[in-house]
Design an enzyme around this catalytic site. Structure first.
Site, PDB file in Angstrom:
ATOM      1  N   ILE A 137       0.874  66.838  30.599  1.00 24.91           N
ATOM      2  CA  ILE A 137       1.069  66.311  31.955  1.00 24.91           C
ATOM      3  C   ILE A 137       0.260  65.032  32.155  1.00 24.91           C
ATOM      4  O   ILE A 137       0.181  64.512  33.253  1.00 24.91           O
ATOM      5  CB  ILE A 137       0.695  67.357  33.025  1.00 24.91           C
ATOM      6  CG1 ILE A 137      -0.741  67.858  32.825  1.00 24.91           C
ATOM      7  CG2 ILE A 137       1.678  68.497  32.997  1.00 24.91           C
ATOM      8  CD1 ILE A 137      -1.251  68.735  33.963  1.00 24.91           C
TER       9      ILE A 137
ATOM     10  N   GLU B 202     -10.868  69.880  34.291  1.00 21.85           N
ATOM     11  CA  GLU B 202     -11.380  70.333  35.593  1.00 21.85           C
ATOM     12  C   GLU B 202     -12.777  69.766  35.872  1.00 21.85           C
ATOM     13  O   GLU B 202     -13.046  69.284  36.971  1.00 21.85           O
ATOM     14  CB  GLU B 202     -11.423  71.869  35.668  1.00 21.85           C
ATOM     15  CG  GLU B 202     -10.270  72.607  35.000  1.00 21.85           C
ATOM     16  CD  GLU B 202      -8.899  72.262  35.514  1.00 21.85           C
ATOM     17  OE1 GLU B 202      -8.762  72.001  36.727  1.00 21.85           O
ATOM     18  OE2 GLU B 202      -7.951  72.236  34.707  1.00 21.85           O
TER      19      GLU B 202
ATOM     20  N   LYS C 153     -10.941  58.404  23.434  1.00 21.84           N
ATOM     21  CA  LYS C 153     -10.325  57.476  24.390  1.00 21.84           C
ATOM     22  C   LYS C 153      -9.624  58.238  25.521  1.00 21.84           C
ATOM     23  O   LYS C 153      -9.827  57.940  26.699  1.00 21.84           O
ATOM     24  CB  LYS C 153      -9.338  56.561  23.667  1.00 21.84           C
ATOM     25  CG  LYS C 153      -8.912  55.381  24.514  1.00 21.84           C
ATOM     26  CD  LYS C 153      -8.013  54.410  23.745  1.00 21.84           C
ATOM     27  CE  LYS C 153      -8.786  53.258  23.170  1.00 21.84           C
ATOM     28  NZ  LYS C 153      -7.936  52.140  22.735  1.00 21.84           N
ATOM     29  N   THR C 154      -8.821  59.218  25.164  1.00 26.27           N
ATOM     30  CA  THR C 154      -8.117  59.961  26.218  1.00 26.27           C
ATOM     31  C   THR C 154      -9.098  60.850  26.993  1.00 26.27           C
ATOM     32  O   THR C 154      -8.894  61.102  28.176  1.00 26.27           O
ATOM     33  CB  THR C 154      -6.980  60.812  25.624  1.00 26.27           C
ATOM     34  OG1 THR C 154      -7.499  61.625  24.589  1.00 26.27           O
ATOM     35  CG2 THR C 154      -5.878  59.933  25.081  1.00 26.27           C
TER      36      THR C 154
END
Lengths: 327, 722, 208
Positions: free
Chosen positions: B465, B687, B615-616
């Site tokens: 997502i 989260e 990076k992500t």
């Protein structure tokens, strides 16, 4: 959206003629508000008269000021060198409105015609005298944090959402409109209306009339201007309160001043009493505060917007201080 | 065995598809003969439909069908459930178009299907209905007496002195409010469904779990899961709203079967506020006791949240309070109030983000009460082991994280006195908070296919997502096999792939990543048996062998090696308490005259084990912070309770932060492998990036102004009236 | 009255007016619903459609497109649902998010509030038309390099907007970029990286 007919015109004469043909016809310029309202089912014209090809987009210097064509895009006006030089307040106000994309689409005339952002107006499931006269005002007693503190009626407490119009009302602009009976001029302050018993009428434009241009007379206010917009996020949001301030300061004294507010009334709200009081007085924070207090004389809370009674005068003071170079 | 080296930052493996517009989201697949569905929704909040007139809509050009409760084909799985919810909240079940009952405002009452979108939209506007209105309740504050303990969340008490929070030398009592927040992913929700015959369904879905959508549809239509194909390769954000297959998706699939054509439903933005969940309005009371020298002695934390009349939504709002600090006496309670509203769903950080706002604000308040630096106060009450579970943490580098973050932001250089720092007219404030979320790992399966050309294909029915699932998986495979990134491809978002859980609860890298790790390890074993090995980025003959990959495959009459592995955590995990941690530092400016708050600078530190994809992962952190800025300053779903209806259900009035609201965000990773969680040594990040951030802002606002705002969002009016 | 107006009147007659003029449908109004529906699905339906649609000639990504569409079709829906140029995204459909940003005659606009017919004779560029074949546009490269996106849904709009942000001369400082990119919402929260990407392209000096 309902089905409607669409006609493209290239002259103001054909625009006015096309409008006369269908009772629910509307002019389509940038479309940023009208198409939105049509999608929401608030407005359902059976004919759109596309005036985007009518040559009314020039910005030119006249003997007495600047003339801005009604179809000039908001970006074009905000970035125009003449506007920036003579009326920086207008450029600042335009840049505080909407987003770059919307400013590229929206026109000066369309900006004047934009309708309130009151949610009860937009949602046809809720009562709204502006959308559906006689259905009641949902905002009274409801969610009215964004609503008017000046000039509201028991029929409507909506505010006019434009930033540009706040600057134009401060700058004593004059609107030229053309209709089947010819052209007429409307001082900017007389264009928009207070809601009274007929909130369905936002302004005094007559059916079939087309806004042609707006003239702004030259003034001596360009050195000290500031448009201060207070909103819930840093950009791309409607004003809780905005203030357009422009001053001419000579030897520390205010030789001339213009003040107008947005987000507080059904029309751009000019503060003429405060202006008159400030004229000739020293440009001090104390005087700004007194003038701001004066401007709030008839302010009235609707409950949810109580904070505006504090925010509005504070914003006037901040705008004046910034315009005066005191911040 | 695990991965012991640090990962390199790489660009997203699917980034090119995203920057060129080639990435296809559910509504973008070209399906021949597709028709368009538009929903008509109820302006009434509770009651019954008395009449519904669809004639004009049916007659409108291009309309294929109009469905209402009067003609909607029965959905077998729903019919079997019956109407009785058997829930403590007592309401009837919500079966869309299943009856004339209205359970919430905005509930769909009709579906219009037409050959073009414009025609469907117009025809929908022609449907008229009359209602018998019943009294409705949407305001939690006026319905607190209905608060009930949900079956899935009991009260918690630790310590003998349950009154310590009241009797301590220093006592803090405060109430905190988190309003309705709406996920509002940029992609609108919906579904594209078509059937082959009556028992074979294909859907393109906006879901965080293709397997979960497949299961839900199989249950609804009573057909074999194998006959339901679900695709969701690209998902335009979810933040939790895609963790459920919503009733309208099932109904549209049923409608597609009835009209025998592909049907596409794309929700409108206002429907995103009512039909795909939201973060529930939650009020919290915290009572906290401490000694004069700043030792916590007791905490009482009670949260009361809204739910629907027809479902007992429950989330971990009070969880953090149970274990975060070394406090001998802790009591937590969680209550839900059934209202005439659509059901909430977990929203990023879920309940923990709501709870952390209260707890981490209260910690800050208490620190000031005992005259301690909020950072020192946290360190003084640091829990070395998990006091709730009485287990050691699998890893906990919070102290290092506190240090890294505080040094970077310049915490010690600030004047700690409230309202003491200025920058021109603006008041300056610094605030901090802690975030924590369970380091979960679920069962996951992955298939590996090593082709003759030396490329590796991995497949799992997981999702992305936005965090960059494929990128992380390719990095794990690269680290296990040594194959270069560009020779590895990871495929997801297809229910026919080996099963994995939904993308939620920050568990994807831990769960799917473990399966990738295991399947790549198994592949290595398979190569060894075949006399091959991964060697410096390619497959080569093992020592003493001469046949290469192609020769071996061809001798075995194969075109590829293939292996599928399922993976889940082992029994050793039971011995530990496993959490990811974050520390947020925020520097704010507050304008005293206008009440405007701006976040000027952010330093956010994650202690989430070894960072698989730097990076992500950094993007995850800045994204969570941005969501946290929205939670802290701008976001609030507002209902006019007289009507039970939203009055800001659009993106102009519901203020998601824009670029101008967000400063440069500095992210720091402790980047130390967790020895227990999984073979990569990683822990989740999605989260913790957001959890606690709103408290850091509220605490910074207090430091700037001396005003304690306990009700989010902190808008200018609240500053001015505080 | 000019020719354009006359032309418009011929081609843009509303369905309502058409129905008034149609004796066939007037007659049908007195017959049962089912018959009317059957008739509307048939020949009258086709006639009505032809009259309700208007021709549009517009150049999209360098390709001339000639289509007939209803006046109520937006540029966004034309791109996505009829031309299958789905790189341009629908995020709000009300000009409140920027996901639908495209260039019309080089200016960034919200295609969701642009009636397609108003683009007659204009040049539209979408994300699909930005790259030069397989060579990405420098802004696309920079977004990749700086990870200026997550889910990717707002990305085409961000990139189209970012290109104009530089072309307009509004990318001189990070603060200015933030203000002039505020018409593009990114819910994943990639702003920090997006600003870096734009500043990088601006400072790199490549032609955008």
């Amino acid at each position: 959206m309902n089905q409607f007919s669409y006609v493209r015109v290239t002259s103001k004469e054909s625009a006015i003629a096309a409008m006369a043909k269908e009772k629910t016809a509307m002019f389509l310029a940038g479309g940023t508000n009208l198409v939105d309202l049509m999608k929401s089912g608030v407005t359902s014209p059976e004919r759109l008269v596309d005036i985007n090809n009518v040559p009314l987009a020039t910005i030119e210097e006249t003997k007495t000021g600047l003339r801005i064509g009604a179809l000039a895009k908001n970006t074009a006006v905000a970035e125009n060198a003449l506007v920036i030089r003579h009326f920086p307040l207008l450029s600042q106000a335009l840049k505080a409105g909407a987003s770059p994309q919307l400013r590229n689409m929206a026109t000066v005339g369309g900006n004047m015609m934009q309708r309130t952002r009151c949610h009860y107006f937009y949602d046809s499931a809720l009562p709204c005298n502006k959308r559906n006269p006689g259905s009641g005002c949902g905002a009274i007693g409801g969610f009215n944090r964004m609503h008017a503190i000046f000039g509201a009626s028991d029929k409507c407490i909506a505010v006019h959402p434009s930033d540009m119009c706040v600057a134009l009302t401060a700058l004593d602009a004059v609107i030229t409109v053309a209709g089947p009976k010819g052209e007429r001029k409307i001082p900017f302050g007389d264009f928009h209306r207070l809601p009274g018993d007929t909130p369905e009428q936002d302004n005094n434009l007559q059916r079939g009339e087309l806004i042609i241009a707006v003239d702004i007379p030259f003034n001596q206010l360009s050195a000290h201007t500031h448009y201060l917009k207070v909103r819930d996020r840093a950009s791309y949001a409607f004003a809780l309160v905005s203030v357009g301030a422009a001053m001419q300061i000579k030897g520390g004294n205010i030789a001339d001043v213009r003040l107008a507010m947005g987000g507080v009334a059904h029309k751009p709200w000019r503060l003429k009493e405060a202006e008159a009081w400030l004229k000739g007085k020293p440009a001090t924070e104390e005087n700004f505060r007194k003038a701001a207090g004066m401007a709030m004389t008839n302010a009235k809370s609707q409950g949810g917007n109580e904070f505006k009674l504090t925010l509005a005068p504070n914003t006037i003071v901040e705008a004046l201080k910034t315009a005066a170079g005191q911040v | 065995m695990g991965i012991d080296k640090k990962s390199e930052p790489i660009n997203r493996v699917d980034g090119r598809a995203k920057v060129t517009g080639k990435a296809k989201y559910f509504a973008e697949f070209e399906v021949p003969g597709v028709t368009f569905c538009v929903m008509v929704t109820s302006p009434v909040t509770r009651g019954t439909i008395t009449t519904i007139n669809t004639k004009a809509a049916e007659r409108a050009p291009g309309v294929l069908a109009v469905f209402t409760h009067l003609n909607m084909p029965a959905i077998p799985g729903w019919a079997e459930q019956g109407n009785n919810s058997k829930l403590p909240s007592g309401g009837e079940r919500y079966h869309m178009l299943g009856s004339n009952k209205i359970l919430f405002n905005g509930q769909p009452v009709a579906l219009v299907i037409a050959d073009t979108l414009e025609r469907a939209q117009h025809a929908a506007s022609l449907v008229t209905a009359t209602y018998n209105k019943a009294e409705h309740h949407t305001d939690l504050l006026k319905n607190k007496e209905k608060a009930a303990m949900p079956p899935r969340m009991g009260d918690y008490t630790r310590g003998a002195d349950t009154n310590a929070h009241n009797t301590a030398p220093v006592v803090l009592k405060a109430d905190y409010t988190v309003p309705i927040e709406v996920h509002n992913p940029m992609e609108l929700a919906g579904i594209l469904a078509f059937w082959e015959g009556d028992d074979k369904l294909t859907v393109y879905a906006k879901t965080q779990g293709v397997k979960s959508t497949q299961r839900t549809l199989a249950g609804a239509f009573k057909i074999d899961e194998k006959n339901i194909q679900v695709y969701a390769e690209f998902v335009g954000g979810g933040f939790g709203m895609g963790l459920r297959t919503w009733p309208q998706e099932v109904v549209v699939a049923a409608a597609a079967r009835a009209v025998k054509k592909p049907v596409k439903l794309v929700l409108t933005r206002d429907q995103m506020f009512t039909l795909v969940g939201y973060r529930p309005y939650t009020i919290q009371h915290i009572s906290m006791g401490a000694t004069q020298d700043g030792q916590l002695t007791g905490i009482y934390h009670e949260a009361t949240a809204e739910t629907a009349s027809y479902d007992d939504f429950t989330e971990g709002t009070v969880g953090m309070t149970r274990f975060m600090y070394a406090c001998p006496n802790v009591t937590t309670k969680y209550r839900i109030v059934p209202l005439d509203r659509g059901v909430p769903i977990w929203m990023r950080g879920p309940g923990e983000a709501t709870g952390a706002f209260a707890l981490e604000s209260a910690i800050d308040e208490m620190a000031y009460k005992v005259n301690m630096d909020p950072l020192q106060f946290r360190l003084k009450n640091f829990a070395e082991t998990d006091p709730e579970k009485n287990k050691p943490f699998s890893s906990n580098n919070l102290k290092e994280a506190y240090q890294l973050g505080s040094e970077r932001i310049g915490w010690a250089k600030r004047n700690p006195a409230p309202a003491s720092m200025k920058d021109g007219e603006w008041l300056v404030g610094y605030g901090m908070s802690t975030g924590v979320f369970g380091a979960h790992r679920g069962e996951s399966t992955c298939r590996a296919q090593l082709n003759a050309d030396g490329t590796l294909l991995l497949q799992s029915a997981t999702s992305d997502i936005g965090p960059g699932t494929s990128t992380a998986m390719v990095q794990i495979a690269h680290e296990v096999t040594g194959l270069p990134i560009e020779k590895i491809r990871f495929e997801l978002g297809n229910a026919a792939f080996p099963p994995s859980g939904s993308q939620g609860g920050s568990a994807t890298v831990s769960s799917v990543g473990s399966a990738v790790f295991d399947v790549c390890t198994a592949l290595k074993g398979m190569l060894t048996e075949a006399g091959l090995s991964f060697d410096n980025g390619t497959v080569k003959p093992a020592a003493g062998k001469s046949d290469g990959l192609q020769e071996v495959l061809s001798k075995q009459n194969k075109t590829f090696f293939e292996v599928t592995k399922s993976s889940k955590g082992g029994a050793e995990q039971e011995k530990y308490s496993m959490y990811s941690f974050s520390i947020h530092f925020a520097e704010v400016r507050v304008h005293p005259a206008t009440g405007v708050v701006r976040v000027k600078r952010v330093v956010t530190v994650a202690d989430s084990g070894r960072i698989v994809s730097p990076k992500t992962a950094a993007s995850q952190m800045i994204g969570g912070v941005t969501g946290g800025i929205g939670m802290a300053l701008t976001e609030e779903g507002i209902i006019d309770h007289r009507f039970g209806r939203f009055v800001n259900n659009n993106l102009a009035d519901y203020h998601v932060p824009v670029s101008a609201d967000v400063p440069h965000i500095e992210t720091i990773f402790v980047d130390k492998p967790d020895p227990i969680t999984n073979p990569m040594g990683s822990k989740g990040m999605g989260e913790i990036a957001l959890i606690g951030f709103s408290a850091a802002v509220a605490n910074a606002v207090y430091h700037a102004t001396g005003k304690r705002i306990r009700e989010l969002p902190i808008t200018p009016d609240k500053i001015l009236s505080a | 009255m000019d020719d354009q107006l006359k032309n418009g009147e011929h081609t843009g007659t509303s369905r309502r007016s058409f129905l008034k003029k149609s004796s066939l449908i007037t007659a049908l109004a007195l017959t049962p619903d089912t018959v009317i529906k059957a008739a509307e699905k048939g020949i009258d339906e086709q006639i009505a459609s032809a009259i309700e649609t208007m021709p549009l000639n517009v150049t999209i990504n360098g390709v001339k497109q000639s289509v007939r569409i209803e006046p109520r079709v937006t540029l966004l829906d034309l791109l996505r649902e009829r031309l299958h140029l789905t790189g341009t995204k629908k995020g709000c459909d009300h000009g409140q998010c920027g996901a639908c940003t495209v260039h019309v005659d080089g200016q960034r606009v919200n295609s969701c509030l642009t009636l397609a017919l108003t683009t007659e004779g204009r040049n539209v560029t979408t994300i699909e038309g930005l790259a030069d074949g397989d060579n990405l546009h420098p802004m696309q490269e920079a977004f990749l390099e700086h990870d200026g996106f997550q889910c990717g849904y707002c990305t085409p709009g961000q990139i189209m907007s970012a290109v104009c942000c530089i072309r307009e001369g509004h990318a001189n400082t990070p603060e200015e970029v933030r203000e002039y990119m505020s018409g593009n919402i990114c819910r994943c929260g990639a702003y920090s990286n997006i600003v870096d990407a734009i500043m990088d392209v601006k400072q790199g000096g490549k032609k955008v």
